[in-house]
Design a protein around this motif. Structure first.
Motif, PDB file in Angstrom:
ATOM      1  N   GLN A 172     111.523  27.613  -7.781  1.00 29.55           N
ATOM      2  CA  GLN A 172     112.741  26.830  -7.990  1.00 29.55           C
ATOM      3  C   GLN A 172     112.905  26.450  -9.465  1.00 29.55           C
ATOM      4  O   GLN A 172     114.026  26.292  -9.947  1.00 29.55           O
ATOM      5  CB  GLN A 172     112.731  25.570  -7.134  1.00 29.55           C
ATOM      6  CG  GLN A 172     112.893  25.830  -5.657  1.00 29.55           C
ATOM      7  CD  GLN A 172     112.682  24.567  -4.833  1.00 29.55           C
ATOM      8  OE1 GLN A 172     112.823  23.455  -5.319  1.00 29.55           O
ATOM      9  NE2 GLN A 172     112.327  24.757  -3.566  1.00 29.55           N
ATOM     10  N   LEU A 173     111.796  26.290 -10.155  1.00 24.91           N
ATOM     11  CA  LEU A 173     111.866  25.973 -11.589  1.00 24.91           C
ATOM     12  C   LEU A 173     112.618  27.048 -12.358  1.00 24.91           C
ATOM     13  O   LEU A 173     113.278  26.761 -13.350  1.00 24.91           O
ATOM     14  CB  LEU A 173     110.462  25.809 -12.180  1.00 24.91           C
ATOM     15  CG  LEU A 173     109.772  24.487 -11.936  1.00 24.91           C
ATOM     16  CD1 LEU A 173     108.339  24.534 -12.453  1.00 24.91           C
ATOM     17  CD2 LEU A 173     110.542  23.345 -12.576  1.00 24.91           C
ATOM     18  N   LEU A 174     112.514  28.273 -11.891  1.00 25.80           N
ATOM     19  CA  LEU A 174     113.207  29.389 -12.522  1.00 25.80           C
ATOM     20  C   LEU A 174     114.708  29.133 -12.589  1.00 25.80           C
ATOM     21  O   LEU A 174     115.350  29.405 -13.601  1.00 25.80           O
ATOM     22  CB  LEU A 174     112.925  30.680 -11.750  1.00 25.80           C
ATOM     23  CG  LEU A 174     113.598  31.936 -12.232  1.00 25.80           C
ATOM     24  CD1 LEU A 174     113.026  32.343 -13.582  1.00 25.80           C
ATOM     25  CD2 LEU A 174     113.421  33.051 -11.236  1.00 25.80           C
ATOM     26  N   MET A 175     115.244  28.586 -11.518  1.00 25.01           N
ATOM     27  CA  MET A 175     116.676  28.313 -11.460  1.00 25.01           C
ATOM     28  C   MET A 175     117.058  27.117 -12.338  1.00 25.01           C
ATOM     29  O   MET A 175     118.177  27.011 -12.801  1.00 25.01           O
ATOM     30  CB  MET A 175     117.113  28.015 -10.024  1.00 25.01           C
ATOM     31  CG  MET A 175     116.764  29.083  -9.035  1.00 25.01           C
ATOM     32  SD  MET A 175     117.467  30.662  -9.537  1.00 25.01           S
ATOM     33  CE  MET A 175     116.845  31.715  -8.274  1.00 25.01           C
ATOM     34  N   LYS A 176     116.111  26.238 -12.567  1.00 25.01           N
ATOM     35  CA  LYS A 176     116.399  24.992 -13.268  1.00 25.01           C
ATOM     36  C   LYS A 176     116.072  25.044 -14.760  1.00 25.01           C
ATOM     37  O   LYS A 176     116.525  24.194 -15.513  1.00 25.01           O
ATOM     38  CB  LYS A 176     115.629  23.846 -12.614  1.00 25.01           C
ATOM     39  CG  LYS A 176     116.043  23.607 -11.170  1.00 25.01           C
ATOM     40  CD  LYS A 176     115.218  22.520 -10.527  1.00 25.01           C
ATOM     41  CE  LYS A 176     115.567  22.350  -9.080  1.00 25.01           C
ATOM     42  NZ  LYS A 176     116.609  21.378  -8.832  1.00 25.01           N
ATOM     43  N   ASP A 177     115.259  26.024 -15.172  1.00 24.87           N
ATOM     44  CA  ASP A 177     114.854  26.089 -16.576  1.00 24.87           C
ATOM     45  C   ASP A 177     114.909  27.533 -17.072  1.00 24.87           C
ATOM     46  O   ASP A 177     114.019  28.330 -16.778  1.00 24.87           O
ATOM     47  CB  ASP A 177     113.444  25.527 -16.739  1.00 24.87           C
ATOM     48  CG  ASP A 177     113.025  25.413 -18.184  1.00 24.87           C
ATOM     49  OD1 ASP A 177     113.685  25.988 -19.067  1.00 24.87           O
ATOM     50  OD2 ASP A 177     112.015  24.751 -18.447  1.00 24.87           O
ATOM     51  N   PRO A 178     115.939  27.894 -17.840  1.00 26.42           N
ATOM     52  CA  PRO A 178     116.082  29.273 -18.319  1.00 26.42           C
ATOM     53  C   PRO A 178     114.949  29.713 -19.256  1.00 26.42           C
ATOM     54  O   PRO A 178     114.714  30.898 -19.411  1.00 26.42           O
ATOM     55  CB  PRO A 178     117.420  29.266 -19.058  1.00 26.42           C
ATOM     56  CG  PRO A 178     117.730  27.842 -19.325  1.00 26.42           C
ATOM     57  CD  PRO A 178     117.017  27.031 -18.290  1.00 26.42           C
ATOM     58  N   ASN A 179     114.227  28.768 -19.837  1.00 22.74           N
ATOM     59  CA  ASN A 179     113.092  29.135 -20.703  1.00 22.74           C
ATOM     60  C   ASN A 179     112.018  29.885 -19.929  1.00 22.74           C
ATOM     61  O   ASN A 179     111.325  30.744 -20.481  1.00 22.74           O
ATOM     62  CB  ASN A 179     112.470  27.889 -21.353  1.00 22.74           C
ATOM     63  CG  ASN A 179     113.418  27.248 -22.335  1.00 22.74           C
ATOM     64  OD1 ASN A 179     114.157  27.922 -23.042  1.00 22.74           O
ATOM     65  ND2 ASN A 179     113.419  25.926 -22.366  1.00 22.74           N
TER      66      ASN A 179
END
Length: 191
Positions: A172-179
């Protein structure tokens, strides 16, 4: 595959070809190079660090290498054999986003308990920041490993003092942080 053999058997080639994104010729070349650098067929952590340091001359990659080595060393044998090496290389250089995320999670989940707590993530993030040194300028809200780690936990509405992150939440972090997406694509097409 722990012993030194000059060629991969047909069965090994077929198995690795099915498990990786490399063709027969590439696998044979990688194997030849692996044996040239590791005649015993075993890449030890000290040797792994020596090679990796060449890519980050301005930072200190020692701690990062330790976590990365553990992610490569799937069977926890304290060395990387060719199969472990080529599978990890295939994922990091040619794998899809899902595979790269799972590999990254494995690096952060160095305790192998299928969850990452704040302290675990902070350790790996500190290693990353040490490795990068002054090569990268970061926004104020993540210019230290502590701020970056806290930000990632808060993006998931997690309490850094008590909560953990599992693989699905890590995705889910992938969706929330483009870095994260950018970092995972750093090695695309490298080999």
């Amino acid at each position: 595959m722990g012993k030194s053999v000059s060629k991969l058997s047909k069965d090994e080639l077929r198995s690795l070809k099915n498990a990786t994104y490399f063709d027969k010729r590439e696998l044979q070349q990688w194997y030849k190079g692996f044996l040239r650098d590791c005649p015993s067929g075993q890449l030890l952590e000290e040797e792994f660090i020596k090679v990796f340091k060449q890519f980050f001359p301005f930072g200190e990659p020692l701690d990062y290498c330790h976590f990365l080595f553990q992610a490569f060393d799937v069977d926890k044998s304290k060395f990387i054999d060719f199969k472990e090496f080529i599978l990890a290389l295939s994922i990091t250089s040619r794998g899809n986003l899902e595979q790269k995320l799972a590999f990254s999670f494995r690096m952060y989940d160095f305790r192998r308990n299928e969850k990452i707590d704040y302290k675990d993530m902070l350790q790996v993030n500190r290693a990353i920041y040490k490795m990068l040194g002054n090569m990268v300028t970061l926004p104020d809200d993540q210019n230290t490993p502590e701020l970056r780690t806290k930000k990632l936990f808060l993006l998931l509405n997690k309490d850094p003092n008590h909560d953990t992150i599992n693989l699905e939440e890590f995705k889910q972090l992938l969706m929330k942080d483009p870095n994260i997406t950018n970092a995972l694509h750093n090695y695309d097409g490298l080999v």
